[in-house]
Design a protein around this motif. Structure first.
Motif, PDB file in Angstrom:
ATOM      1  N   UNK A  45       0.801  -1.223   0.000  1.00  0.00           N
ATOM      2  CA  UNK A  45       0.000   0.000   0.000  1.00  0.00           C
ATOM      3  C   UNK A  45       0.830   1.268   0.000  1.00  0.00           C
ATOM      4  N   UNK A  46       2.082   1.201  -0.326  1.00  0.00           N
ATOM      5  CA  UNK A  46       2.960   2.372  -0.362  1.00  0.00           C
ATOM      6  C   UNK A  46       4.130   2.083  -1.289  1.00  0.00           C
ATOM      7  N   UNK A  47       4.875   3.121  -1.614  1.00  0.00           N
ATOM      8  CA  UNK A  47       6.114   2.957  -2.344  1.00  0.00           C
ATOM      9  C   UNK A  47       7.254   2.743  -1.353  1.00  0.00           C
ATOM     10  N   UNK A  48       8.317   2.094  -1.755  1.00  0.00           N
ATOM     11  CA  UNK A  48       9.452   1.911  -0.838  1.00  0.00           C
ATOM     12  C   UNK A  48      10.095   3.252  -0.496  1.00  0.00           C
ATOM     13  N   UNK A  49      10.703   3.304   0.661  1.00  0.00           N
ATOM     14  CA  UNK A  49      11.381   4.520   1.098  1.00  0.00           C
ATOM     15  C   UNK A  49      12.747   4.645   0.429  1.00  0.00           C
ATOM     16  N   UNK A  50      13.219   5.886   0.403  1.00  0.00           N
ATOM     17  CA  UNK A  50      14.522   6.157  -0.190  1.00  0.00           C
ATOM     18  C   UNK A  50      15.637   5.915   0.820  1.00  0.00           C
ATOM     19  N   UNK A  51      16.816   5.632   0.305  1.00  0.00           N
ATOM     20  CA  UNK A  51      17.993   5.413   1.133  1.00  0.00           C
ATOM     21  C   UNK A  51      18.509   6.777   1.611  1.00  0.00           C
ATOM     22  N   UNK A  52      18.471   7.003   2.931  1.00  0.00           N
ATOM     23  CA  UNK A  52      18.900   8.283   3.488  1.00  0.00           C
ATOM     24  C   UNK A  52      20.349   8.272   3.956  1.00  0.00           C
ATOM     25  N   UNK A 106      21.837   9.826  -0.314  1.00  0.00           N
ATOM     26  CA  UNK A 106      20.812  10.859  -0.152  1.00  0.00           C
ATOM     27  C   UNK A 106      21.155  12.112  -0.941  1.00  0.00           C
ATOM     28  N   UNK A 107      22.445  12.457  -1.030  1.00  0.00           N
ATOM     29  CA  UNK A 107      22.841  13.659  -1.773  1.00  0.00           C
ATOM     30  C   UNK A 107      22.365  13.570  -3.218  1.00  0.00           C
ATOM     31  N   UNK A 108      22.640  12.432  -3.853  1.00  0.00           N
ATOM     32  CA  UNK A 108      22.216  12.245  -5.242  1.00  0.00           C
ATOM     33  C   UNK A 108      20.699  12.196  -5.351  1.00  0.00           C
ATOM     34  N   UNK A 109      20.067  11.424  -4.472  1.00  0.00           N
ATOM     35  CA  UNK A 109      18.615  11.257  -4.548  1.00  0.00           C
ATOM     36  C   UNK A 109      17.886  12.588  -4.377  1.00  0.00           C
ATOM     37  N   UNK A 110      18.281  13.347  -3.377  1.00  0.00           N
ATOM     38  CA  UNK A 110      17.600  14.616  -3.103  1.00  0.00           C
ATOM     39  C   UNK A 110      17.798  15.597  -4.252  1.00  0.00           C
ATOM     40  N   UNK A 169       4.537   4.162  -9.108  1.00  0.00           N
ATOM     41  CA  UNK A 169       5.723   3.300  -9.186  1.00  0.00           C
ATOM     42  C   UNK A 169       6.536   3.616 -10.434  1.00  0.00           C
ATOM     43  N   UNK A 170       5.866   3.969 -11.514  1.00  0.00           N
ATOM     44  CA  UNK A 170       6.574   4.292 -12.757  1.00  0.00           C
ATOM     45  C   UNK A 170       7.401   5.559 -12.604  1.00  0.00           C
ATOM     46  N   UNK A 171       6.843   6.556 -11.911  1.00  0.00           N
ATOM     47  CA  UNK A 171       7.570   7.804 -11.699  1.00  0.00           C
ATOM     48  C   UNK A 171       8.795   7.560 -10.824  1.00  0.00           C
ATOM     49  N   UNK A 172       8.620   6.823  -9.742  1.00  0.00           N
ATOM     50  CA  UNK A 172       9.753   6.523  -8.861  1.00  0.00           C
ATOM     51  C   UNK A 172      10.818   5.731  -9.618  1.00  0.00           C
ATOM     52  N   UNK A 173      10.407   4.774 -10.427  1.00  0.00           N
ATOM     53  CA  UNK A 173      11.355   3.983 -11.196  1.00  0.00           C
ATOM     54  C   UNK A 173      12.197   4.872 -12.100  1.00  0.00           C
ATOM     55  N   UNK A 204      23.686   1.717  -9.661  1.00  0.00           N
ATOM     56  CA  UNK A 204      22.598   0.746  -9.527  1.00  0.00           C
ATOM     57  C   UNK A 204      21.390   1.445  -8.916  1.00  0.00           C
ATOM     58  N   UNK A 205      20.287   1.582  -9.660  1.00  0.00           N
ATOM     59  CA  UNK A 205      19.109   2.288  -9.132  1.00  0.00           C
ATOM     60  C   UNK A 205      18.601   1.705  -7.811  1.00  0.00           C
ATOM     61  N   UNK A 206      18.759   0.415  -7.612  1.00  0.00           N
ATOM     62  CA  UNK A 206      18.261  -0.217  -6.388  1.00  0.00           C
ATOM     63  C   UNK A 206      18.952   0.315  -5.136  1.00  0.00           C
ATOM     64  N   UNK A 207      20.180   0.804  -5.274  1.00  0.00           N
ATOM     65  CA  UNK A 207      20.933   1.267  -4.103  1.00  0.00           C
ATOM     66  C   UNK A 207      20.346   2.533  -3.498  1.00  0.00           C
ATOM     67  N   UNK A 208      19.479   3.225  -4.213  1.00  0.00           N
ATOM     68  CA  UNK A 208      18.886   4.459  -3.695  1.00  0.00           C
ATOM     69  C   UNK A 208      17.586   4.192  -2.942  1.00  0.00           C
ATOM     70  N   UNK A 209      17.313   2.925  -2.689  1.00  0.00           N
ATOM     71  CA  UNK A 209      16.142   2.515  -1.917  1.00  0.00           C
ATOM     72  C   UNK A 209      16.601   2.056  -0.540  1.00  0.00           C
ATOM     73  N   UNK A 210      15.818   2.363   0.468  1.00  0.00           N
ATOM     74  CA  UNK A 210      16.125   1.949   1.841  1.00  0.00           C
ATOM     75  C   UNK A 210      16.414   0.443   1.888  1.00  0.00           C
TER      76      UNK A 210
END
Length: 493
Positions: free
Chosen positions: A110-117, A122-126, A157-161, A177-183
């Motif tokens: 019921x939610x999207x996964x959280x980002x890796x802080x 986090x610098x790149x993600x933010x 999910x498409x936007x986050x991807x 690796x895009x997966x590394x930016x996920x918690x």
């Protein structure tokens, strides 16, 4: 294995290499009815159900980028290098395994996964998220992304991807690796789903491993619904025509059945449902796109497997049986009790790679040295041997793709090679299944010094001056080849 067909009652031979040239010519010249449906997008993937539709798609494949196919409820991607991947269930309509796993995650939790802080990520993600949203400082602070790692509520999910992919492409990013930016906790859940529900760019060894043990695909497939037992063990399935029939049904646009002849559940469904679509696309789409001869040759393999022909078991078809276990191709491997012949493969260059560059002739000589047949003594080298599928050895698709027919004549662009012999080892036994061919020919290499050979031009014309019986024999061969090229059906002798 022998390379030649010998004419019955005569000291006359046809080179299997010239028959491969005929095979290539007939495949390239074939005009077949049928066209694929769909548009090649995740929402409207291509589907094929006739030989004509399959041939039309692989002929086009090397001239286009990413496209998608639907097969038995699976979405299979094909990139610009003609590499195949199972993206996941087709109903998710995703462009990648990452997007599919994100959609499945949201559906379940019921939610999207959280980002890796973690600071590095986090610098790149933010920075990527800020640039995409274009918010003022107050609006950005209200989202609290830097505090919680929670993506904006209106993101799909498409936007986050898409944004995760952008993060991985940033110059100097912490990871590509895009997966590394996920918690980490959520990332493990995504990876667990992907391991069970998708296959990225499968290699032939990986495909063989998953046919051997379907538990490598689905943990639950080790608990079959049929009688409460494990799916069929390898010593049963590898000799069975079941897989060949399932592949053929997929090529005709059908889905694997959940029922057996006795009305019970198909205990091999997990193996067939996830493994076979991407395997089928690799063998009958990717390989012919690189080498048109692979289309009839691989259909011949399917016939021989469905007929339970000796040697044509699924362990031998996909990969060398001794090299299927992961341990056989890692570490020190295992010494072979009986050495076997195979290409030499990569070795120290005879010319320096720094300084004077090799001449064209030196490059040719080095390539020939790599393809020279030598004794293979360790399982670590069996990747150079591969399975019965000619493209299965390392670099087999590229090497086999060099043409044997061009401008209406035999035109080999390289010397007779190990890959050619693998193609011949399929072609000749398949041809001799048919009585009208077996009465004219036998598989036999020339031994007598006075042996004569049918010229390649005569093979391509299917006409021998003054020899109507041999002409008939070549016409019969061509007729069977044309039928094999133009149909998906099993060819009964």
């Amino acid at each position: 294995m022998p390379r030649y067909l010998k004419r019955t009652g005569k000291n006359l031979y046809v080179d299997g290499l010239h028959l491969l040239s005929l095979c290539e010519r007939l495949t390239k010249d074939a005009v077949l009815p049928g066209a694929p449906a769909g548009g090649g997008t995740p929402a409207a993937p291509y589907t094929m159900d006739t030989a004509g539709a399959w041939v039309a798609r692989w002929r086009q494949s090397t001239r286009e980028g990413m496209v998608y196919y639907k097969m038995a409820g699976r979405l299979v991607s094909k990139n610009h290098k003609v590499y195949m991947g199972d993206v996941g269930p087709a109903y998710l309509q995703s462009t990648s395994i990452l997007e599919s796993s994100l959609k499945a995650f949201r559906s379940r939790y019921g939610r999207l996964p959280k980002l890796n802080l973690n600071y590095r990520y986090a610098i790149t993600a933010i920075s990527v998220i800020k640039a995409s949203l274009g918010l003022n400082h107050v609006a950005w602070q209200n989202l609290r992304i830097e505090k919680t790692g929670t993506p904006p509520a209106n993101w799909t999910a498409s936007v986050l991807s898409a944004h995760l992919v952008d993060m991985a492409k940033v110059s100097g990013a912490a990871s590509n690796d895009p997966n590394d930016y996920i918690d980490e906790k959520d990332r493990l859940l995504l990876q667990e789903w992907a391991a069970k529900n998708a296959i990225h760019d499968p290699q032939y060894q990986l495909l063989a491993q998953r046919v051997v043990d379907p538990g490598l695909i689905y943990a639950k497939s080790a608990e079959s619904v049929y009688g409460g037992t494990r799916p069929a063990p390898w010593n049963e399935i590898r000799h069975s025509p079941l897989l060949a029939k399932a592949v053929r049904s997929l090529m005709k646009g059908e889905s694997p059945s959940l029922t057996t002849g006795t009305g019970g559940y198909d205990k091999d469904y997990a193996r067939k449902q996830l493994l076979l679509p991407v395997m089928t696309m690799a063998i009958f789409h990717a390989e012919p796109a690189r080498n048109p001869r692979a289309w009839p040759i691989n259909l011949m393999i399917l016939d021989l497997a469905e007929a339970s022909t000796a040697r044509f078991t699924w362990d031998a078809i996909l990969w060398h049986p001794l090299a299927i276990p992961q341990a056989a191709t890692t570490g020190a491997g295992r010494v072979l009790t009986t050495p076997m012949n195979g290409p030499r493969g990569q070795h120290a260059r005879a010319v320096p790679i720094v300084g004077r560059q090799p001449t064209a002739q030196e490059k040719i000589e080095h390539a020939l040295a790599e393809r020279a047949i030598v004794p293979i003594t360790n399982t670590l080298k069996l990747h150079l041997v591969g399975g019965l599928i000619p493209a299965s050895p390392t670099d087999g698709g590229r090497i086999g793709g060099r043409p044997l027919w061009s401008q209406n004549k035999f035109a080999a662009t390289q010397p007779f090679d190990f890959i050619h012999q693998k193609e011949i080892d399929v072609l000749l036994p398949w041809l001799l299944r048919f009585p009208e061919i077996a009465t004219h020919w036998s598989i036999h290499d020339p031994t007598a010094p006075d042996a004569t050979f049918v010229q390649p031009a005569d093979v391509l014309r299917r006409q021998i001056a003054g020899d109507p019986a041999t002409t008939t024999g070549l016409i019969n061969i061509a007729a069977r080849l044309q039928t094999r090229i133009g149909t998906l059906d099993y060819m009964q002798p």
